[in-house]
Design a protein around this motif. Structure first.
Motif, PDB file in Angstrom:
ATOM      1  N   ASP A 313     -12.281  68.224  61.787  1.00  0.00           N
ATOM      2  CA  ASP A 313     -12.435  67.457  63.098  1.00  0.00           C
ATOM      3  C   ASP A 313     -11.281  67.802  64.123  1.00  0.00           C
ATOM      4  O   ASP A 313     -11.551  67.653  65.275  1.00  0.00           O
ATOM      5  CB  ASP A 313     -12.532  66.002  62.695  1.00  0.00           C
ATOM      6  N   ILE A 314      -9.980  67.712  63.232  1.00  0.00           N
ATOM      7  CA  ILE A 314      -8.971  67.745  64.010  1.00  0.00           C
ATOM      8  C   ILE A 314      -8.653  69.116  64.774  1.00  0.00           C
ATOM      9  O   ILE A 314      -8.247  69.314  65.662  1.00  0.00           O
ATOM     10  CB  ILE A 314      -7.656  67.312  63.326  1.00  0.00           C
ATOM     11  N   ALA A 315      -9.154  70.018  63.774  1.00  0.00           N
ATOM     12  CA  ALA A 315      -9.044  71.368  64.458  1.00  0.00           C
ATOM     13  C   ALA A 315      -9.851  71.412  65.633  1.00  0.00           C
ATOM     14  O   ALA A 315      -9.511  72.206  66.535  1.00  0.00           O
ATOM     15  CB  ALA A 315      -9.544  72.392  63.491  1.00  0.00           C
ATOM     16  N   GLU A 316     -11.063  70.779  65.734  1.00  0.00           N
ATOM     17  CA  GLU A 316     -11.967  70.918  66.755  1.00  0.00           C
ATOM     18  C   GLU A 316     -11.247  70.120  68.120  1.00  0.00           C
ATOM     19  O   GLU A 316     -11.385  70.760  69.160  1.00  0.00           O
ATOM     20  CB  GLU A 316     -13.291  70.159  66.568  1.00  0.00           C
ATOM     21  N   ALA A 317     -10.443  69.069  67.711  1.00  0.00           N
ATOM     22  CA  ALA A 317      -9.735  68.567  68.783  1.00  0.00           C
ATOM     23  C   ALA A 317      -8.616  69.484  69.421  1.00  0.00           C
ATOM     24  O   ALA A 317      -8.503  69.299  70.711  1.00  0.00           O
ATOM     25  CB  ALA A 317      -9.192  67.210  68.507  1.00  0.00           C
ATOM     26  N   GLN A 318      -7.994  70.203  68.783  1.00  0.00           N
ATOM     27  CA  GLN A 318      -6.934  70.906  69.144  1.00  0.00           C
ATOM     28  C   GLN A 318      -7.589  72.185  69.758  1.00  0.00           C
ATOM     29  O   GLN A 318      -6.839  72.521  70.862  1.00  0.00           O
ATOM     30  CB  GLN A 318      -5.789  71.550  67.848  1.00  0.00           C
ATOM     31  N   PHE A 319      -8.682  72.606  69.468  1.00  0.00           N
ATOM     32  CA  PHE A 319      -9.265  73.988  70.152  1.00  0.00           C
ATOM     33  C   PHE A 319      -9.655  73.353  71.676  1.00  0.00           C
ATOM     34  O   PHE A 319      -9.595  74.148  72.512  1.00  0.00           O
ATOM     35  CB  PHE A 319     -10.315  74.627  69.443  1.00  0.00           C
ATOM     36  N   THR A 320     -10.274  72.149  71.678  1.00  0.00           N
ATOM     37  CA  THR A 320     -10.731  71.773  72.707  1.00  0.00           C
ATOM     38  C   THR A 320      -9.677  71.527  73.686  1.00  0.00           C
ATOM     39  O   THR A 320      -9.683  71.843  74.874  1.00  0.00           O
ATOM     40  CB  THR A 320     -11.402  70.421  72.632  1.00  0.00           C
TER      41      THR A 320
END
Length: 522
Positions: A313-320
């Motif tokens: 979930d944090i990976a998604e936030a970073q990529f976003t």
């Protein structure tokens, strides 16, 4: 050289020297700097000198004033004079460099100058040092995780055969740099002082050659070689920065860190990668310019780190966050490809996943010309098809990946594709073919994955000794991964993963222990 030519060179070089003095004064004396090239026209110089001076003056006005119309006028005059008088000589062409200020200014006006010739000699810059002219948003990316060899740097389209053909050129460059580094400065000066053109000091050029070698090694999957040359380059940089605070040195350092961080993540050294991400942040704190140019890359690296420690979930936030900060298509495609891998692993993001895959469809309308990124997109399609049990479709996508990877020697992507094909063959009951695929992996960093595959087919085929050996290998790699995971998540720098806006302050609070699950990693 005639007497009149010698006189022309003498006063021309004198005015250049004055201009450079005024430009580098503290504070810069821009008005006086502009007056110097303007004075050249009073001497009624020959066309070659007049054209060069027009370009030089346009470059100064473009970069150091707000008078864009006057800058454009001088740049256009320079192009016209060079074209109509055929003032570009062979030596001018040999010395031409895209990174010079005149060339950069010309390209900034490419829309208004469309259709006008761009002589090679246009790039003979006014102040030809390359310091400070590194492109914003450079992504010297070779990729990691699901697309480990994707995306060459710096936004240039790469022909299909370019990667293999660069090898002899790179070797020649390295040999040339070794020769230059052994010479004294007075041994390499040209006879004509006007021909003295330093794109970079040779010490900076040495670091740049290391950097190019690291990029090439990462893309080919030669990770040990990439680490070796990164270490050499960083040592050289530390020595140079003690004597020289040139901004380009910090830019080199950041790009090297981008590569070595990805290399650490690929080889399972997450704790070391985290420390280097912290160094990246500290460099950005010291220079707002660096942060502006590399914030998207920093978020991307944090996203890749989050994947490695199973924080999807944090990976998604970073990529976003990274996607919001970049307008460069290759970096955008690289980020989207990794974000798709996050959705695949989460397993419940079907709508978002298919929306992303449609935008990076390798079969048609792929957004960039990068051969490597397109191969990675095929791999992502194969990975999704494998998890969905559509094995024939998965094999088609993976064979496309292998075909493209073999053309460009993308060894790491080849390795991942072979392992995944091995899993498919095993699930289809073809144990012998599965075993053959897994045993072809050339890189030890893929062995954790391949050892899990080797164990079951060997056991099914009655190869008890081989199955036992693979099981022991898998256990060893699992323990190494577990220990590295615990170490990385226990570092205070692990809190960086929660940063998604503005510049992170590199002040960390220690944690009690890892906050992410481990079972799904092993």
């Amino acid at each position: 050289m005639t007497a009149s030519t010698e006189a022309t060179e003498a006063w021309y070089l004198a005015l250049l020297g004055f201009a450079e003095h005024f430009r580098t004064s503290s504070p810069p004396k821009t008005r006086l700097c502009v007056h110097c090239p303007q004075a050249v026209f009073q001497f009624q110089p020959p066309p070659r000198v007049e054209a060069r001076t027009q370009l030089q003056l346009g470059s100064v006005l473009h970069r150091h004033t707000k008078n864009s119309e006057l800058a454009q006028t001088h740049l256009e005059k320079g192009v016209i004079i060079r074209t109509t008088n055929k003032t570009t000589t062979a030596s001018d062409g040999a010395k031409a460099k895209r990174g010079s200020p005149s060339a950069d200014a010309m390209w900034d006006y490419h829309g208004k100058l469309a259709g006008k010739p761009n002589p090679e000699g246009v790039t003979q810059g006014f102040f030809p040092s390359a310091a400070g002219h590194t492109l914003p948003g450079c992504w010297a990316g070779t990729g990691v995780c699901v697309c480990p060899t994707t995306g060459e740097n710096n936004l240039n389209p790469i022909p299909r055969a370019a990667f293999k053909s660069v090898k002899p050129c790179l070797k020649q460059l390295q040999e040339c740099m070794q020769t230059i580094s052994t010479l004294q400065d007075d041994e390499i000066l040209p006879n004509n002082p006007a021909a003295l053109f330093h794109w970079l000091p040779k010490e900076h050029m040495c670091v740049l050659v290391y950097l190019v070698t690291v990029m090439h090694s990462m893309q080919a999957g030669y990770l040990k070689k990439a680490q070796k040359y990164t270490d050499k380059a960083l040592m050289q940089l530390e020595k140079l920065k003690m004597l020289d605070n040139s901004p380009i040195l910090s830019t080199f350092q950041v790009i090297l860190l981008e590569h070595i961080i990805m290399c650490r993540l690929v080889t399972g050294h997450k704790a070391t990668a985290l420390q280097e991400i912290s160094q990246f942040c500290q460099l950005c704190q010291q220079s707002p310019r660096l942060f502006t140019n590399h914030a998207a890359q920093l978020h991307t690296l944090l996203g890749l780190y989050c994947i490695s420690v199973n924080c999807m979930d944090i990976a998604e936030a970073q990529f976003t966050a990274a996607l919001q900060l970049t307008t460069h298509q290759e970096l955008w495609t690289f980020i989207v490809t990794n974000l798709a891998s996050v959705y695949i692993r989460e397993g419940n993001r079907h709508q978002e996943l298919y929306s992303l895959l449609e935008r990076i469809n390798p079969d048609h309308n792929f957004p960039v010309s990068s051969h490597c990124l397109r191969a990675a997109a095929f791999y992502i399609r194969g990975l999704l098809s494998f998890f969905q049990g559509r094995y024939n479709e998965a094999k088609r996508f993976l064979r496309e990946t292998l075909k493209m990877s073999n053309v460009e020697d993308l060894n790491w992507l080849t390795a991942c594709s072979l392992v995944l094909l091995g899993h498919i063959f095993f699930d289809l009951g073809n144990h012998r073919e599965s075993n053959n695929m897994a045993s072809k992996i050339p890189d030890m960093s893929v062995q954790l994955w391949s050892s899990a595959l080797l164990k079951d087919p060997n056991k099914a085929c009655g190869n008890t000794m081989e199955a036992h050996k693979a099981a022991q290998m898998h256990q060893n790699f699992s323990q190494q991964l577990l220990q590295d995971h615990i170490a990385a998540c226990s570092f205070p720098e692990h809190n960086l993963i929660s940063w998604t806006d503005s510049l992170p302050l590199v002040q960390f609070q220690p944690q009690n222990g890892p906050t992410t699950g481990l079972a799904s990693l092993l």
